[in-house]
Design a protein around this motif. Structure first.
Motif, PDB file in Angstrom:
ATOM      1  N   VAL A 201       0.819  -1.222   0.000  1.00 14.56           N
ATOM      2  CA  VAL A 201       0.000   0.000   0.000  1.00 14.56           C
ATOM      3  C   VAL A 201       0.846   1.263   0.000  1.00 14.56           C
ATOM      4  O   VAL A 201       0.329   2.354  -0.190  1.00 14.56           O
ATOM      5  CB  VAL A 201      -1.007   0.025   1.177  1.00 14.56           C
ATOM      6  CG1 VAL A 201      -1.976  -1.121   1.086  1.00 14.56           C
ATOM      7  CG2 VAL A 201      -0.305   0.058   2.507  1.00 14.56           C
ATOM      8  N   GLY A 202       2.169   1.113   0.244  1.00 18.93           N
ATOM      9  CA  GLY A 202       3.059   2.270   0.215  1.00 18.93           C
ATOM     10  C   GLY A 202       2.935   3.159   1.426  1.00 18.93           C
ATOM     11  O   GLY A 202       3.172   4.367   1.344  1.00 18.93           O
ATOM     12  N   ARG A 203       2.569   2.564   2.573  1.00 15.39           N
ATOM     13  CA  ARG A 203       2.342   3.365   3.774  1.00 15.39           C
ATOM     14  C   ARG A 203       2.602   2.516   5.009  1.00 15.39           C
ATOM     15  O   ARG A 203       2.174   1.379   5.088  1.00 15.39           O
ATOM     16  CB  ARG A 203       0.897   3.850   3.774  1.00 15.39           C
ATOM     17  CG  ARG A 203       0.519   4.748   4.885  1.00 15.39           C
ATOM     18  CD  ARG A 203      -0.937   5.186   4.771  1.00 15.39           C
ATOM     19  NE  ARG A 203      -1.868   4.248   5.354  1.00 15.39           N
ATOM     20  CZ  ARG A 203      -2.016   4.044   6.658  1.00 15.39           C
ATOM     21  NH1 ARG A 203      -1.255   4.678   7.518  1.00 15.39           N
ATOM     22  NH2 ARG A 203      -2.900   3.202   7.096  1.00 15.39           N
ATOM     23  N   ILE A 204       3.306   3.092   5.966  1.00 14.58           N
ATOM     24  CA  ILE A 204       3.499   2.463   7.274  1.00 14.58           C
ATOM     25  C   ILE A 204       2.486   3.106   8.210  1.00 14.58           C
ATOM     26  O   ILE A 204       2.385   4.335   8.257  1.00 14.58           O
ATOM     27  CB  ILE A 204       4.941   2.675   7.785  1.00 14.58           C
ATOM     28  CG1 ILE A 204       5.934   1.986   6.844  1.00 14.58           C
ATOM     29  CG2 ILE A 204       5.095   2.164   9.211  1.00 14.58           C
ATOM     30  CD1 ILE A 204       7.384   2.276   7.152  1.00 14.58           C
ATOM     31  N   PRO A 205       1.709   2.294   8.951  1.00 15.04           N
ATOM     32  CA  PRO A 205       0.700   2.881   9.845  1.00 15.04           C
ATOM     33  C   PRO A 205       1.320   3.901  10.806  1.00 15.04           C
ATOM     34  O   PRO A 205       2.437   3.711  11.299  1.00 15.04           O
ATOM     35  CB  PRO A 205       0.152   1.669  10.607  1.00 15.04           C
ATOM     36  CG  PRO A 205       0.437   0.499   9.727  1.00 15.04           C
ATOM     37  CD  PRO A 205       1.712   0.831   9.003  1.00 15.04           C
ATOM     38  N   ALA A 206       0.596   4.968  11.049  1.00 15.11           N
ATOM     39  CA  ALA A 206       1.098   6.071  11.878  1.00 15.11           C
ATOM     40  C   ALA A 206       1.540   5.602  13.257  1.00 15.11           C
ATOM     41  O   ALA A 206       2.550   6.083  13.781  1.00 15.11           O
ATOM     42  CB  ALA A 206       0.026   7.152  12.013  1.00 15.11           C
ATOM     43  N   GLU A 207       0.815   4.654  13.837  1.00 15.02           N
ATOM     44  CA  GLU A 207       1.182   4.203  15.183  1.00 15.02           C
ATOM     45  C   GLU A 207       2.463   3.370  15.187  1.00 15.02           C
ATOM     46  O   GLU A 207       3.099   3.206  16.223  1.00 15.02           O
ATOM     47  CB  GLU A 207       0.036   3.421  15.839  1.00 15.02           C
ATOM     48  CG  GLU A 207      -0.332   2.123  15.164  1.00 15.02           C
ATOM     49  CD  GLU A 207      -1.353   2.275  14.041  1.00 15.02           C
ATOM     50  OE1 GLU A 207      -1.764   1.239  13.494  1.00 15.02           O
ATOM     51  OE2 GLU A 207      -1.721   3.406  13.693  1.00 15.02           O
ATOM     52  N   LYS A 208       2.884   2.863  14.031  1.00  8.55           N
ATOM     53  CA  LYS A 208       4.117   2.071  13.917  1.00  8.55           C
ATOM     54  C   LYS A 208       5.327   2.918  13.525  1.00  8.55           C
ATOM     55  O   LYS A 208       6.467   2.503  13.687  1.00  8.55           O
ATOM     56  CB  LYS A 208       3.948   0.959  12.872  1.00  8.55           C
ATOM     57  CG  LYS A 208       2.810   0.009  13.144  1.00  8.55           C
ATOM     58  CD  LYS A 208       3.152  -0.915  14.264  1.00  8.55           C
ATOM     59  CE  LYS A 208       2.046  -1.943  14.439  1.00  8.55           C
ATOM     60  NZ  LYS A 208       2.377  -2.941  15.423  1.00  8.55           N
ATOM     61  N   GLN A 209       5.098   4.093  12.972  1.00 12.45           N
ATOM     62  CA  GLN A 209       6.185   4.913  12.439  1.00 12.45           C
ATOM     63  C   GLN A 209       7.271   5.263  13.456  1.00 12.45           C
ATOM     64  O   GLN A 209       8.455   5.114  13.145  1.00 12.45           O
ATOM     65  CB  GLN A 209       5.620   6.173  11.773  1.00 12.45           C
ATOM     66  CG  GLN A 209       4.863   5.872  10.502  1.00 12.45           C
ATOM     67  CD  GLN A 209       4.225   7.096   9.891  1.00 12.45           C
ATOM     68  OE1 GLN A 209       4.341   8.209  10.397  1.00 12.45           O
ATOM     69  NE2 GLN A 209       3.533   6.894   8.776  1.00 12.45           N
TER      70      GLN A 209
END
Length: 99
Positions: free
Chosen positions: A34-42
């Motif tokens: 999806v080209g995105r790391i979840p905000a809570e994992k960043q």
């Protein structure tokens, strides 16, 4: 054309990244898909990358596959105005505000 290194390449692939982060490889593969790391994992991804002395920045975490606008730099800008071509009679009337 300059090639940008993705965060997945900095970690040497999906499985090594998943192992270092304590995540299941399918989760990390989904991030790449999806080209995105979840905000809570960043924050965790950034901290682990820095702990491993990887040349990682916050930009790599926010844009794991590179900045999205870089791929579209050769496209013309969007038109300033968007007009509705439907006749006014076919549109719903505005709702009355509830007070």
């Amino acid at each position: 054309m300059e090639r940008h290194t993705t965060i997945f390449e900095l970690f040497s692939g999906i499985r090594p990244m998943a192992r270092e982060l304590g995540e299941h490889p399918s989760n990390v593969a989904a991030w790449k898909r999806v080209g995105r790391i979840p905000a809570e994992k960043q924050p965790h991804v950034l901290a682990v990358g820095l702990r491993l002395s990887l040349p990682i920045t916050a930009e790599h975490v926010v844009f794991p596959l590179g900045r999205p606008h870089a791929a579209y730099a050769d496209l013309s800008p969007m038109p300033a105005h968007v007009l509705c071509d439907r006749p006014a009679g076919s549109q719903r009337p505005a709702a009355e505000p509830i007070i």
